[in-house]
Design a protein around this motif. Structure first.
Motif, mmCIF file in Angstrom:
data_model
loop_
_atom_site.group_PDB
_atom_site.id
_atom_site.type_symbol
_atom_site.label_atom_id
_atom_site.label_comp_id
_atom_site.label_asym_id
_atom_site.label_seq_id
_atom_site.Cartn_x
_atom_site.Cartn_y
_atom_site.Cartn_z
ATOM 1 N N ALA A 1 0.832 -1.206 0.000
ATOM 2 C CA ALA A 1 0.000 0.000 0.000
ATOM 3 C C ALA A 1 0.865 1.254 0.000
ATOM 4 O O ALA A 1 1.912 1.311 0.649
ATOM 5 C CB ALA A 1 -0.920 -0.001 1.217
ATOM 6 N N SER B 1 0.534 5.584 0.414
ATOM 7 C CA SER B 1 -0.331 6.669 0.844
ATOM 8 C C SER B 1 -0.419 7.727 -0.256
ATOM 9 O O SER B 1 0.406 7.784 -1.171
ATOM 10 C CB SER B 1 0.210 7.310 2.120
ATOM 11 O OG SER B 1 1.429 7.996 1.842
ATOM 12 N N GLN C 1 -7.356 1.721 -12.085
ATOM 13 C CA GLN C 1 -8.494 0.812 -11.933
ATOM 14 C C GLN C 1 -8.649 -0.121 -13.140
ATOM 15 O O GLN C 1 -7.768 -0.934 -13.402
ATOM 16 C CB GLN C 1 -9.764 1.634 -11.675
ATOM 17 C CG GLN C 1 -9.672 2.534 -10.448
ATOM 18 C CD GLN C 1 -10.889 3.418 -10.309
ATOM 19 O OE1 GLN C 1 -11.939 3.002 -9.838
ATOM 20 N NE2 GLN C 1 -10.765 4.685 -10.706
ATOM 21 N N ILE D 1 -3.959 2.184 -9.122
ATOM 22 C CA ILE D 1 -5.042 2.822 -8.387
ATOM 23 C C ILE D 1 -6.154 1.798 -8.217
ATOM 24 O O ILE D 1 -6.687 1.285 -9.203
ATOM 25 C CB ILE D 1 -5.570 4.055 -9.142
ATOM 26 C CG1 ILE D 1 -4.437 5.066 -9.349
ATOM 27 C CG2 ILE D 1 -6.732 4.694 -8.383
ATOM 28 C CD1 ILE D 1 -4.832 6.251 -10.206
ATOM 29 N N VAL D 2 -6.516 1.509 -6.986
ATOM 30 C CA VAL D 2 -7.429 0.413 -6.682
ATOM 31 C C VAL D 2 -8.891 0.786 -6.883
ATOM 32 O O VAL D 2 -9.692 -0.021 -7.372
ATOM 33 C CB VAL D 2 -7.193 -0.090 -5.244
ATOM 34 C CG1 VAL D 2 -8.193 -1.168 -4.863
ATOM 35 C CG2 VAL D 2 -5.757 -0.600 -5.089
ATOM 36 N N ASP D 3 -9.285 2.015 -6.504
ATOM 37 C CA ASP D 3 -10.690 2.410 -6.610
ATOM 38 C C ASP D 3 -10.778 3.886 -6.957
ATOM 39 O O ASP D 3 -9.755 4.541 -7.202
ATOM 40 C CB ASP D 3 -11.440 2.092 -5.314
ATOM 41 C CG ASP D 3 -10.801 2.732 -4.085
ATOM 42 O OD1 ASP D 3 -10.296 3.873 -4.209
ATOM 43 O OD2 ASP D 3 -10.810 2.109 -3.007
ATOM 44 N N SER E 1 -11.562 6.406 -5.138
ATOM 45 C CA SER E 1 -11.451 7.328 -4.009
ATOM 46 C C SER E 1 -10.321 8.330 -4.194
ATOM 47 O O SER E 1 -10.240 9.323 -3.462
ATOM 48 C CB SER E 1 -11.218 6.554 -2.713
ATOM 49 O OG SER E 1 -9.931 5.943 -2.719
ATOM 50 N N GLN E 2 -9.418 8.065 -5.152
ATOM 51 C CA GLN E 2 -8.196 8.847 -5.368
ATOM 52 C C GLN E 2 -7.301 8.842 -4.125
ATOM 53 O O GLN E 2 -6.517 9.765 -3.897
ATOM 54 C CB GLN E 2 -8.519 10.293 -5.769
ATOM 55 C CG GLN E 2 -9.298 10.433 -7.062
ATOM 56 C CD GLN E 2 -9.367 11.862 -7.540
ATOM 57 O OE1 GLN E 2 -8.362 12.547 -7.671
ATOM 58 N NE2 GLN E 2 -10.581 12.337 -7.797
ATOM 59 N N ASN E 3 -7.419 7.776 -3.354
ATOM 60 C CA ASN E 3 -6.651 7.710 -2.096
ATOM 61 C C ASN E 3 -6.233 6.284 -1.774
ATOM 62 O O ASN E 3 -5.843 6.000 -0.644
ATOM 63 C CB ASN E 3 -7.495 8.283 -0.945
ATOM 64 C CG ASN E 3 -6.671 8.628 0.261
ATOM 65 O OD1 ASN E 3 -5.522 9.077 0.152
ATOM 66 N ND2 ASN E 3 -7.227 8.405 1.439
ATOM 67 N N ASN E 4 -6.323 5.384 -2.744
ATOM 68 C CA ASN E 4 -6.045 3.970 -2.493
ATOM 69 C C ASN E 4 -5.130 3.449 -3.590
ATOM 70 O O ASN E 4 -5.581 3.146 -4.692
ATOM 71 C CB ASN E 4 -7.355 3.184 -2.460
ATOM 72 C CG ASN E 4 -7.190 1.794 -1.889
ATOM 73 O OD1 ASN E 4 -6.084 1.360 -1.592
ATOM 74 N ND2 ASN E 4 -8.295 1.075 -1.736
ATOM 75 N N VAL F 1 -1.481 1.009 -4.701
ATOM 76 C CA VAL F 1 -0.565 -0.071 -4.333
ATOM 77 C C VAL F 1 0.617 -0.090 -5.285
ATOM 78 O O VAL F 1 0.497 0.238 -6.471
ATOM 79 C CB VAL F 1 -1.261 -1.455 -4.335
ATOM 80 C CG1 VAL F 1 -2.300 -1.539 -3.243
ATOM 81 C CG2 VAL F 1 -1.863 -1.775 -5.691
#
Length: 313
Positions: free
Chosen positions: A37, A39, A237, A260-262, A264-267, A269
């Protein structure tokens, strides 16, 4: 990049396969290492300025030359335009600037203009051809093959671009070069970065950053980049573009993916290895999202001509 998106969206009906590349006859195993992950602060530290410069590359030449491209230009603070090239068509725009905040020379490549057939043709020529060893003599005898259209696009501006970078380094005295781009621009940036790195003094740090990067060559090209000119690239995504051209045609990503996982623009990896199946490589063919290709990626940064209010003061 329109032609590559079309290829991606046609694959499910033609091949009835759930995963890009991995189960379609590729000779190379996808990476399976666990992701780490990151940040938003981590992402902003390393990717924010390259992303903003890549966004500016979609603006018109006059607005970049005068540095009056509205918020995309203003968000970067102190920047001195140095040189531009290309015709925003068959020869996509590039520009060179002195980033006074980061104390670096920046090269940014424009991505595909989906409304310009000449621009689209750069993506359409996706056969694998030998890398030009005249420009990359260190690659001789390594079996490296690259995307035909990407190499042709790179070749059209390589000499003038290199001359501009060398002059920029000499005039400013900085010791860093940052190469960036989105989509087609990201693919050309990988070649530009490797080319510049082979021509500048070893004391000059050259970094390459891409967004929505398609595959640009074979396994040997991916290995060459990892060993000689590492690339950091962000995939968003379910964007289909990072998974084309497909691996079963002999294409392979280098390492360096940040996914980018989703929305949210905050997740985010970090994805170890090449074509890690826990990141973009593992996306389902049935859940592709073309809108993910343009963004937003983070901090509301999106790419494309619609993201650039041309000529705004």
């Amino acid at each position: 990049m329109l032609s590559l998106i079309c290829l991606a969206t046609l694959l499910p009906s033609v091949l009835s396969a759930p995963i890009f590349g991995l189960s379609l006859g590729s000779d190379t195993e996808a990476a399976t290492g666990a992701t780490t992950a990151l940040s938003l602060a981590d992402v902003e530290t390393s990717l924010s300025r390259p992303a903003k410069f890549a966004r500016v590359a979609y603006c018109s030449t006059p607005s970049i030359t005068s540095w009056t491209c509205g918020e995309p230009c203003k968000s970067l603070g102190q920047v001195k335009f140095l040189q531009s090239g290309g015709d925003e068509g068959l020869i996509p725009l590039y520009f060179i600037a002195h980033d006074l905040t980061d104390e670096s020379i920046v090269v940014a490549h424009e991505g595909t203009d989906s409304k310009n057939i000449l621009s689209i043709l750069n993506d359409a020529k996706f056969g694998l051809v030998d890398l030009n060893v005249t420009r990359f003599p260190e690659s001789a005898g390594k079996g490296i093959k690259v995307h035909s259209g990407f190499q042709q696009t790179f070749e059209r501006t390589a000499d003038g671009l290199l001359a501009g970078v060398l002059k920029g380094l000499e005039d400013t005295g900085v010791k860093k070069v940052s190469v960036t781009g989105h989509s087609l621009g990201a693919a050309v940036a990988t070649m530009t970065g490797a080319f510049i790195k082979s021509k500048v003094d070893p004391s000059v740090e050259v970094t390459v950053t891409g967004f929505g990067l398609p595959r640009g060559g074979n396994q040997e090209w991916a290995d060459f980049l990892d060993q000689n000119s590492p690339v950091t690239f962000m995939t968003n995504q379910n964007d289909p573009v990072p998974n084309v051209p497909p691996r079963f045609l002999g294409f392979q990503h280098s390492g360096g993916e940040v996914h980018i996982v989703d929305d949210s623009q905050n997740n985010f990896v970090e994805c170890p290895g090449q074509d890690n199946e826990n990141c973009a490589q593992g996306n389902s063919l049935l859940k592709t999202s073309v809108s993910n290709h343009k963004g937003p990626y983070f901090d509301d940064i999106s790419f494309g001509h619609s993201a650039c209010p041309d000529g705004a003061a």
